[in-house]
Design an enzyme around this catalytic site. Sequence first.
Site, PDB file in Angstrom:
ATOM      1  N   HIS A 290      -8.033  -5.334  -0.101  1.00  0.00           N
ATOM      2  CA  HIS A 290      -6.727  -4.681   0.052  1.00  0.00           C
ATOM      3  C   HIS A 290      -5.991  -5.197   1.289  1.00  0.00           C
ATOM      4  O   HIS A 290      -4.769  -5.359   1.274  1.00  0.00           O
ATOM      5  CB  HIS A 290      -6.950  -3.170   0.147  1.00  0.00           C
ATOM      6  N   ASP A 291      -6.729  -5.429   2.359  1.00  0.00           N
ATOM      7  CA  ASP A 291      -6.133  -5.876   3.624  1.00  0.00           C
ATOM      8  C   ASP A 291      -5.365  -7.195   3.502  1.00  0.00           C
ATOM      9  O   ASP A 291      -4.605  -7.553   4.407  1.00  0.00           O
ATOM     10  CB  ASP A 291      -7.223  -6.056   4.684  1.00  0.00           C
TER      11      ASP A 291
ATOM     12  N   ARG B 272     -11.659   6.920   9.641  1.00  0.00           N
ATOM     13  CA  ARG B 272     -11.205   5.540   9.688  1.00  0.00           C
ATOM     14  C   ARG B 272     -12.288   4.573   9.202  1.00  0.00           C
ATOM     15  O   ARG B 272     -11.995   3.601   8.507  1.00  0.00           O
ATOM     16  CB  ARG B 272     -10.806   5.193  11.133  1.00  0.00           C
TER      17      ARG B 272
ATOM     18  N   ASP C 252      -8.734  -6.709  -4.391  1.00  0.00           N
ATOM     19  CA  ASP C 252      -8.332  -5.372  -3.920  1.00  0.00           C
ATOM     20  C   ASP C 252      -8.889  -4.341  -4.898  1.00  0.00           C
ATOM     21  O   ASP C 252      -8.479  -4.296  -6.048  1.00  0.00           O
ATOM     22  CB  ASP C 252      -6.798  -5.309  -3.864  1.00  0.00           C
TER      23      ASP C 252
ATOM     24  N   SER D 249       0.843  -1.196   0.000  1.00  0.00           N
ATOM     25  CA  SER D 249       0.000   0.000   0.000  1.00  0.00           C
ATOM     26  C   SER D 249       0.886   1.257   0.000  1.00  0.00           C
ATOM     27  O   SER D 249       1.744   1.392  -0.875  1.00  0.00           O
ATOM     28  CB  SER D 249      -0.929  -0.050   1.213  1.00  0.00           C
TER      29      SER D 249
END
Lengths: 395, 217
Positions: free
Chosen positions: A366-367, A237, A333, A167
Amino acid sequence: MNEAAANAHLARSVGSREANNPSSPVAEFGGDQPLRLDAGVDLGPFRIAYNTYGTLNADKTNAVLLCHALTMDHYAASPSPTTGKPGWWSSLVGEGKPIDTSKFFVICSNVIGGCLGSTGPATIDPRTGEPYGLDLPVVTIPDMVRAQKMLVERLGIDTLFAVIGGSMGGMQVLQWAVSYPDKVFAAVPIATGSRHSAQNIAFHEVGRQAVMADPDWCNGRYFSEGKRPVKGLAVARMTAHVTYLSEIALHRKFGRNLQDRDRFGFGFEADFQIESYLRHQGSSFVDRFDANSYLYLTRAMDYFDIAAEHDGLLANAFKGSKTRFCVVSFSSDWLFPTAESRTIVHALNAAAASVSFVEVETDKGHDAFLLEEPDFYRAVDGFISSAARARGLAQ
Amino acid sequence: MTIAETATATTASVAAPNAARVDLDIIADLVKPGSRVLDVGCGDGSLLQLLERRRGVDGRGVEISQAGVNDCVARGLSVIQGDADRDLVHYPDQSFDYVILSQTIQATRNPKAVLSELLRIGHRAIVSFPNFGHLSIRSSLMFFGRMPQTKNLPHTWYDTPNIHFCTIKDFIVLAREMGAQVEDAQAINATGQKMAMSMPWAFWNLFGQQAVFVLKR
């Protein structure tokens, strides 16, 4: 507020305490060794907080730099002092793991602009005795990398065996390979892009507006006002967290399940599990992260565009590169989709660079780069091992 | 894995899963030591690994299947996921000594365009393919009236990835049409033996099960 009072106030938040009194090793750079920023000003004195794992070999050829993502820190393979949780890459980095600390000397530093010990907006400005807040110049990905280069030199290392990160960390990896091609033997940019897309800038802007709309943000001077924009930062967040997951993973984990109830509450409490989960993500984040840091680091990512610095042609950035690249993306992602990685790969091909490219099949979004994905680990392991052989590092 | 084992290891390519890949050995012999090689459709990387070990080449690969790419990268090979029909345009002219297309040309959508890309990217193109003019294939059509299924080409007509079969003769005609020069050619018969160079093309076309060509512009 004098420095002592400011420190006392900052101590109320664990995250802020780390910002000024990091429990990790720190490299101090005096006013005579400023960091030259893209904004056109010098930052000095400044400080880089970092951790190392493993031992540097006699030739100093086995150093691996890990670059962290937006809200991570330099606790890649050791417990975080703010959360007590294991390092964010502790399943990938360690003895006998793909990034093997019995073979490599692994360095991970907090980025400039961060809030875990390296100079950032929560750091006390020596000129005023108060936190920099918005007085800190805007920093960029190249600035972060320039600071890391100074740290690496301070550690007596000329050339890094590998630079690895996901990232925002992947952006730093690419920047390292572009800024210092002769100093990077192998580069592993993961779940990243050579520029931040309009969609990603849009999500970041939503997050920043949430922070700045919080009255407790106080134009960035919340520390001096004895406040913290926790609501705004939590919303930022929550939004960002959704972009880190995939639709399918969200559905699998939460579906439309209700939280601690059998029927709708016909109100605006967290009826759904996903709401409750996001609220938790938001509220736990504010305990460990500084709101201004969030503004600075998202800005740094937004400004990132390697091709723009090379006549609009990404391949130019990699011309003549001897670095071996291993680009990794994850199929679900949508923040840094595979197409972004493919753009990097095509540019590397056009520059006749050595490149491997793996798209890992996963529904974790993405994580996934922070999770134990077997194909991902196999690729990193295989790539690092073969690069180590080519570098003449004992296996 | 020893070299011999590597040479006969199967690839994830479109040839039969357990077919001995004699063509890999032949290709390895054709490549000059220490050269730069791009293997298009490199499967699980068997050929690249063989070339790196036996010929010390600087090897790169392109493979369409993600499983194949992952295997290659885990073996420490420089391989990217990509499509021969689409992704070769990104490589600069004459950037490799050899571009290899091993048992893959018959599975491309546009073999002529792919071949032209190979000749642009590499000083030499090495192409190996199953010969559709082989006796067993001709007889399958002639005597049974069915699309051929052989040990090396086990797919049925409706699930085969091999959409552009050709014979040795067809390939020579195409190469000539494209102005490519045949620098070397080898044919392998059904028992995996190299056929003598002195034999006429028609003989190769009937008894050669596989062919390996080295082309240059």
